[in-house]
Design a protein around this motif. Sequence first.
Motif, PDB file in Angstrom:
ATOM      1  N   UNK A 196     124.126  45.793  70.184  1.00  0.00           N
ATOM      2  CA  UNK A 196     123.097  45.498  69.184  1.00  0.00           C
ATOM      3  C   UNK A 196     121.699  45.400  69.777  1.00  0.00           C
ATOM      4  N   UNK A 197     121.593  45.427  71.097  1.00  0.00           N
ATOM      5  CA  UNK A 197     120.271  45.464  71.716  1.00  0.00           C
ATOM      6  C   UNK A 197     119.812  46.895  71.987  1.00  0.00           C
ATOM      7  N   UNK A 198     120.510  47.852  71.391  1.00  0.00           N
ATOM      8  CA  UNK A 198     120.127  49.263  71.487  1.00  0.00           C
ATOM      9  C   UNK A 198     119.754  49.775  70.102  1.00  0.00           C
ATOM     10  N   UNK A 199     119.103  50.952  70.015  1.00  0.00           N
ATOM     11  CA  UNK A 199     118.767  51.515  68.701  1.00  0.00           C
ATOM     12  C   UNK A 199     119.992  52.002  67.931  1.00  0.00           C
ATOM     13  N   UNK A 233     110.589  46.692  69.124  1.00  0.00           N
ATOM     14  CA  UNK A 233     110.325  45.998  70.380  1.00  0.00           C
ATOM     15  C   UNK A 233     108.852  45.666  70.579  1.00  0.00           C
ATOM     16  N   UNK A 234     107.962  46.527  70.078  1.00  0.00           N
ATOM     17  CA  UNK A 234     106.533  46.361  70.346  1.00  0.00           C
ATOM     18  C   UNK A 234     105.725  45.939  69.123  1.00  0.00           C
ATOM     19  N   UNK A 235     106.377  45.664  68.019  1.00  0.00           N
ATOM     20  CA  UNK A 235     105.641  45.261  66.825  1.00  0.00           C
ATOM     21  C   UNK A 235     105.030  46.418  66.066  1.00  0.00           C
ATOM     22  N   UNK A 236     105.407  47.632  66.401  1.00  0.00           N
ATOM     23  CA  UNK A 236     104.963  48.881  65.781  1.00  0.00           C
ATOM     24  C   UNK A 236     103.433  49.023  65.743  1.00  0.00           C
ATOM     25  N   UNK A 270     107.770  53.352  69.673  1.00  0.00           N
ATOM     26  CA  UNK A 270     108.411  52.049  69.512  1.00  0.00           C
ATOM     27  C   UNK A 270     109.819  52.283  68.995  1.00  0.00           C
ATOM     28  N   UNK A 271     110.735  51.387  69.326  1.00  0.00           N
ATOM     29  CA  UNK A 271     112.107  51.603  68.895  1.00  0.00           C
ATOM     30  C   UNK A 271     112.703  50.343  68.293  1.00  0.00           C
ATOM     31  N   UNK A 272     113.715  50.569  67.493  1.00  0.00           N
ATOM     32  CA  UNK A 272     114.415  49.482  66.821  1.00  0.00           C
ATOM     33  C   UNK A 272     115.502  48.888  67.712  1.00  0.00           C
ATOM     34  N   UNK A 273     115.664  47.578  67.617  1.00  0.00           N
ATOM     35  CA  UNK A 273     116.840  46.909  68.179  1.00  0.00           C
ATOM     36  C   UNK A 273     117.347  45.957  67.107  1.00  0.00           C
ATOM     37  N   UNK A 274     118.580  45.467  67.265  1.00  0.00           N
ATOM     38  CA  UNK A 274     119.212  44.728  66.180  1.00  0.00           C
ATOM     39  C   UNK A 274     119.787  43.384  66.612  1.00  0.00           C
ATOM     40  N   UNK A 275     119.454  42.937  67.827  1.00  0.00           N
ATOM     41  CA  UNK A 275     119.898  41.617  68.264  1.00  0.00           C
ATOM     42  C   UNK A 275     118.730  40.876  68.883  1.00  0.00           C
ATOM     43  N   UNK A 276     118.506  39.607  68.566  1.00  0.00           N
ATOM     44  CA  UNK A 276     119.303  38.805  67.632  1.00  0.00           C
ATOM     45  C   UNK A 276     119.024  39.127  66.166  1.00  0.00           C
TER      46      UNK A 276
END
Length: 500
Positions: free
Chosen positions: A61-64, A485-488, A474-480
């Motif tokens: 979940x810490x990956x896209x 990651x960068x606030x887009x 910028x990329x998405x992560x899902x945990x927690x």
Amino acid sequence: MAMDASSPLVLLAAAAAVLVAAALRWVLHAGRPSRRGAARLPPGSTGLPLIGETLRLISAYKTPNPEPFIDARVARHGGVFTTHVFGERTVFSADPAFNRLLLAAEGRAVDSSYPSSIATLLGAHSLLLTRGAAHKRLHSLTLTRLGRPASPPLLAHIDRLVLATMRQWEPAATVRLLDEAKKITFNLTVKQLVSIEPGPWTESVRREYVKLIDGFFSIPFPFAHLLPFTTYGQALKARKKVAGALREVIRKRMDEKVANADVIVEDEEKREKKDMVEELLEAEGGSFSEEEMVDFCLSLLVAGYETTSVLMTLAVKFLTETPTALAQLKEEHDNIRAIKGKKQALEWSDYKSMPFTQCVINETLRVANLISGVFRRANTDIHFKDYTIPKGCKIFASFRAVHLNNEHYENARTFDPWRWQSKNKLQSAVGANLFTPFGGGPRLCPGYELARVVVSVFLHHLVTRFSWEEAEEDRLVFFPTTRTLKGYPINLKRRSDSVF
């Protein structure tokens, strides 16, 4: 929402905490005969000794793309399977029918279940943690205040707040969109709770609130209040400050109520309350205690601040990555603005004239899954298909697994807002049973329509006043939680025909 487990050392600490908790549970229960030996749990794997599959879950979940974690287990065991995460055996559901059963059974066959860190930081009287009659009355109050976004004063305030934030942007500027969206949602929620306009008070509370939220998924060390250098210790300190600020406002309003007790207001029952604190002071003959009001308001700040701002940000990100959708959205809003003129505020009829915008919001909710799922605890043995889930077992109903399943949505992992235009099963009862971005049952999010309105107003003013491009990848992560990651960060350019 940040978490100190983003560093390898803290990840190891988290794993150690899970290991200790699991070991204690094993010691306490070792040797005891099972009272439910005949129960057939859903199939699955408990992973590594003691820590189970926790690290695999976090890593995924810490990956896209966390889907392989779920896909592999569903393929092997079916839509309902058993795993072992965060120190205990957990039944994981990717089955929409079972998820609906769990949502509807809240307060009877199951109850909500959350980590101790969240429970401590939100408070015992928060909307998230109360149960039974107490939850029902708080949920009803929230619906009364936040479930009516068609209210002209509320819609006008949303419109003003979005424009006020955008006026601060330079004609050509780089902004972190998530930060800007959070300013909007925080100030809006504060206004609805305590009627305080953006200023030094709201900004000081917001700074503490960020620290409080950071502690939700941190390690709740014993005596953490004596360890201010830890994330959880800082969160406890921040919680005390936020609660203190809210308590001061509530006490002042309580004193004002006593002072004005003899003042007769015409049509008092029909008069619309100005904010949530007034709703609480008047509800049930003023029976809410000060502590109940503080916990309740504090928990509503979390709900209003975090999820809606991420929804706003990800809608823009997905639109930027899908130019044809962005072009259609711009056309829809330019048409509305052409009819209204440059400066006229949006009204409810304008919101109802944004059909493609609603498609974009639905698809952002489906793909992003801001609420990945919910934890529940079985209050009794639960029988589903050929399985028996014993009383006391933790269950995770995964919304994400349903929303991104190709059996339910064609090309499920592709952002396609046009899928919501078709008069297919997505618009029917079948579709409603699949699509649960706001939960369901007694704990259905009471502010779901308000969230849609805020995002719609934000998108309207953004596309009619600015053009933009990504400032950096910028990329998405899902945990927690779901976030970029960068606030887009984006490079903005004010449109030549825009007027503020």
